[in-house]
Motif scaffolding. Sequence first.
Motif, PDB file in Angstrom:
ATOM      1  N   GLN A 186       0.843  -1.200   0.000  1.00 53.71           N
ATOM      2  CA  GLN A 186       0.000   0.000   0.000  1.00 53.71           C
ATOM      3  C   GLN A 186       0.874   1.244   0.000  1.00 53.71           C
ATOM      4  O   GLN A 186       0.623   2.191  -0.737  1.00 53.71           O
ATOM      5  N   PHE A 187       1.912   1.238   0.823  1.00 57.81           N
ATOM      6  CA  PHE A 187       2.819   2.375   0.882  1.00 57.81           C
ATOM      7  C   PHE A 187       3.513   2.585  -0.462  1.00 57.81           C
ATOM      8  O   PHE A 187       3.728   3.708  -0.899  1.00 57.81           O
ATOM      9  N   GLN A 188       3.856   1.489  -1.135  1.00 62.00           N
ATOM     10  CA  GLN A 188       4.504   1.562  -2.442  1.00 62.00           C
ATOM     11  C   GLN A 188       3.518   1.906  -3.560  1.00 62.00           C
ATOM     12  O   GLN A 188       3.920   2.104  -4.689  1.00 62.00           O
ATOM     13  N   ARG A 189       2.239   1.921  -3.219  1.00 62.39           N
ATOM     14  CA  ARG A 189       1.162   2.157  -4.183  1.00 62.39           C
ATOM     15  C   ARG A 189       1.170   1.114  -5.309  1.00 62.39           C
ATOM     16  O   ARG A 189       0.978   1.424  -6.473  1.00 62.39           O
ATOM     17  N   ALA A 190       1.416  -0.123  -4.904  1.00 59.82           N
ATOM     18  CA  ALA A 190       1.411  -1.229  -5.853  1.00 59.82           C
ATOM     19  C   ALA A 190      -0.010  -1.439  -6.370  1.00 59.82           C
ATOM     20  O   ALA A 190      -0.968  -1.357  -5.607  1.00 59.82           O
ATOM     21  N   LYS A 191      -0.124  -1.709  -7.636  1.00 59.15           N
ATOM     22  CA  LYS A 191      -1.435  -1.910  -8.265  1.00 59.15           C
ATOM     23  C   LYS A 191      -1.768  -3.399  -8.253  1.00 59.15           C
ATOM     24  O   LYS A 191      -1.434  -4.137  -9.171  1.00 59.15           O
ATOM     25  N   LEU A 192      -2.466  -3.814  -7.190  1.00 58.10           N
ATOM     26  CA  LEU A 192      -2.793  -5.226  -7.026  1.00 58.10           C
ATOM     27  C   LEU A 192      -3.854  -5.698  -8.012  1.00 58.10           C
ATOM     28  O   LEU A 192      -4.021  -6.887  -8.217  1.00 58.10           O
ATOM     29  N   ASN A 193      -4.560  -4.765  -8.626  1.00 56.71           N
ATOM     30  CA  ASN A 193      -5.589  -5.146  -9.600  1.00 56.71           C
ATOM     31  C   ASN A 193      -5.038  -5.182 -11.026  1.00 56.71           C
ATOM     32  O   ASN A 193      -5.774  -5.469 -11.961  1.00 56.71           O
ATOM     33  N   ASP A 194      -3.774  -4.915 -11.209  1.00 59.17           N
ATOM     34  CA  ASP A 194      -3.135  -4.978 -12.513  1.00 59.17           C
ATOM     35  C   ASP A 194      -3.090  -6.436 -12.979  1.00 59.17           C
ATOM     36  O   ASP A 194      -2.840  -7.341 -12.178  1.00 59.17           O
ATOM     37  N   ASP A 195      -3.311  -6.675 -14.261  1.00 58.32           N
ATOM     38  CA  ASP A 195      -3.338  -8.040 -14.793  1.00 58.32           C
ATOM     39  C   ASP A 195      -2.026  -8.787 -14.576  1.00 58.32           C
ATOM     40  O   ASP A 195      -2.024  -9.993 -14.362  1.00 58.32           O
ATOM     41  N   GLY A 196      -0.897  -8.090 -14.609  1.00 57.41           N
ATOM     42  CA  GLY A 196       0.397  -8.735 -14.459  1.00 57.41           C
ATOM     43  C   GLY A 196       0.800  -8.983 -13.019  1.00 57.41           C
ATOM     44  O   GLY A 196       1.798  -9.671 -12.759  1.00 57.41           O
ATOM     45  N   MET A 197       0.047  -8.454 -12.084  1.00 62.96           N
ATOM     46  CA  MET A 197       0.414  -8.599 -10.668  1.00 62.96           C
ATOM     47  C   MET A 197       0.014  -9.976 -10.167  1.00 62.96           C
ATOM     48  O   MET A 197      -1.137 -10.376 -10.256  1.00 62.96           O
ATOM     49  N   VAL A 227       8.130  -9.850  -4.604  1.00 64.72           N
ATOM     50  CA  VAL A 227       9.313  -9.147  -5.118  1.00 64.72           C
ATOM     51  C   VAL A 227       9.254  -7.673  -4.724  1.00 64.72           C
ATOM     52  O   VAL A 227      10.243  -7.093  -4.272  1.00 64.72           O
ATOM     53  N   ALA A 228       8.081  -7.058  -4.861  1.00 65.52           N
ATOM     54  CA  ALA A 228       7.918  -5.643  -4.503  1.00 65.52           C
ATOM     55  C   ALA A 228       8.184  -5.425  -3.018  1.00 65.52           C
ATOM     56  O   ALA A 228       8.860  -4.461  -2.633  1.00 65.52           O
ATOM     57  N   VAL A 229       7.682  -6.306  -2.177  1.00 61.08           N
ATOM     58  CA  VAL A 229       7.909  -6.180  -0.736  1.00 61.08           C
ATOM     59  C   VAL A 229       9.398  -6.332  -0.431  1.00 61.08           C
ATOM     60  O   VAL A 229       9.969  -5.574   0.353  1.00 61.08           O
ATOM     61  N   ALA A 230      10.042  -7.275  -1.069  1.00 61.56           N
ATOM     62  CA  ALA A 230      11.446  -7.580  -0.781  1.00 61.56           C
ATOM     63  C   ALA A 230      12.410  -6.488  -1.242  1.00 61.56           C
ATOM     64  O   ALA A 230      13.515  -6.384  -0.710  1.00 61.56           O
ATOM     65  N   THR A 231      11.997  -5.642  -2.186  1.00 67.26           N
ATOM     66  CA  THR A 231      12.925  -4.632  -2.705  1.00 67.26           C
ATOM     67  C   THR A 231      13.370  -3.645  -1.639  1.00 67.26           C
ATOM     68  O   THR A 231      14.475  -3.121  -1.713  1.00 67.26           O
ATOM     69  N   ASP A 232      12.553  -3.384  -0.628  1.00 68.25           N
ATOM     70  CA  ASP A 232      12.911  -2.449   0.435  1.00 68.25           C
ATOM     71  C   ASP A 232      13.694  -3.105   1.566  1.00 68.25           C
ATOM     72  O   ASP A 232      14.091  -2.423   2.498  1.00 68.25           O
ATOM     73  N   LEU A 233      13.892  -4.400   1.496  1.00 68.01           N
ATOM     74  CA  LEU A 233      14.494  -5.120   2.613  1.00 68.01           C
ATOM     75  C   LEU A 233      15.970  -5.409   2.358  1.00 68.01           C
ATOM     76  O   LEU A 233      16.418  -5.481   1.220  1.00 68.01           O
ATOM     77  N   ASP A 234      16.711  -5.583   3.416  1.00 64.62           N
ATOM     78  CA  ASP A 234      18.144  -5.837   3.361  1.00 64.62           C
ATOM     79  C   ASP A 234      18.384  -7.269   2.878  1.00 64.62           C
ATOM     80  O   ASP A 234      17.976  -8.235   3.536  1.00 64.62           O
ATOM     81  N   ASP A 235      19.072  -7.402   1.741  1.00 65.79           N
ATOM     82  CA  ASP A 235      19.333  -8.725   1.154  1.00 65.79           C
ATOM     83  C   ASP A 235      20.113  -9.630   2.104  1.00 65.79           C
ATOM     84  O   ASP A 235      19.837 -10.820   2.203  1.00 65.79           O
ATOM     85  N   GLU A 236      21.073  -9.058   2.814  1.00 65.37           N
ATOM     86  CA  GLU A 236      21.898  -9.845   3.731  1.00 65.37           C
ATOM     87  C   GLU A 236      21.047 -10.438   4.861  1.00 65.37           C
ATOM     88  O   GLU A 236      21.187 -11.607   5.219  1.00 65.37           O
ATOM     89  N   LYS A 237      20.149  -9.619   5.408  1.00 65.85           N
ATOM     90  CA  LYS A 237      19.283 -10.098   6.496  1.00 65.85           C
ATOM     91  C   LYS A 237      18.289 -11.131   5.976  1.00 65.85           C
ATOM     92  O   LYS A 237      17.975 -12.094   6.668  1.00 65.85           O
ATOM     93  N   LEU A 238      17.781 -10.926   4.756  1.00 64.46           N
ATOM     94  CA  LEU A 238      16.876 -11.913   4.158  1.00 64.46           C
ATOM     95  C   LEU A 238      17.588 -13.251   3.987  1.00 64.46           C
ATOM     96  O   LEU A 238      17.020 -14.307   4.273  1.00 64.46           O
ATOM     97  N   THR A 239      18.833 -13.206   3.518  1.00 62.93           N
ATOM     98  CA  THR A 239      19.609 -14.430   3.315  1.00 62.93           C
ATOM     99  C   THR A 239      19.837 -15.148   4.639  1.00 62.93           C
ATOM    100  O   THR A 239      19.685 -16.369   4.723  1.00 62.93           O
TER     101      THR A 239
END
Length: 169
Positions: free
Chosen positions: A15-26, A33-45
């Motif tokens: 919601q904060f990213q204003r992701a379009k969940l009703n888009d056909d490609g979503m 992937v959109a959620v993960a882009t703001d997160l630290d890759d090292e901590k995710l790993t």
Amino acid sequence: MINVSGFPLCAKRLQFQRAKLNDDGMTHYWAAVAVATDLDDEKLTKFGGFDFNDMSEDNGQKLLGRLELFIKAGLANRKAKSGAGDMTAAETSIRAFLGSNGVKVSKLNGIEDYWRAARILWGDLVQESPKVRDVYTLVFQLNRIPKKQRPKTARANVSKLPQEWRAKP
């Protein structure tokens, strides 16, 4: 349209990213992937359990579930403490909100201090939830306060901040 209501912390980030969940490609995968882009890759790993190579719908839901656990564990609130280049857009926004309303943000130590300063400046207009205390929720709540009311209310309460947090006039 995909439904991410089963993943409330991920849904807030989308919601904060204003992701379009009703888009056909979503799909659930692309939402993860959109959620993960703001997160630290090292901590995710280190947290583990993420396979972004499998783009299937089932894996997308698994990824959202793992991301939800990761966020809930409190590991996603800060990318690093080294500087502004490592901050998420939400954290930068919070720091700008607070800084423009009389807070010396360099003296704040993370999300707990952001919430405390916001509660002091805007009182009951910022409602803390013991379950969800992340930067996205705080940005959302501050954006709900009418633009003209924000500085007026903050000016009235800035003297209630701890002395070391107050910016010099």
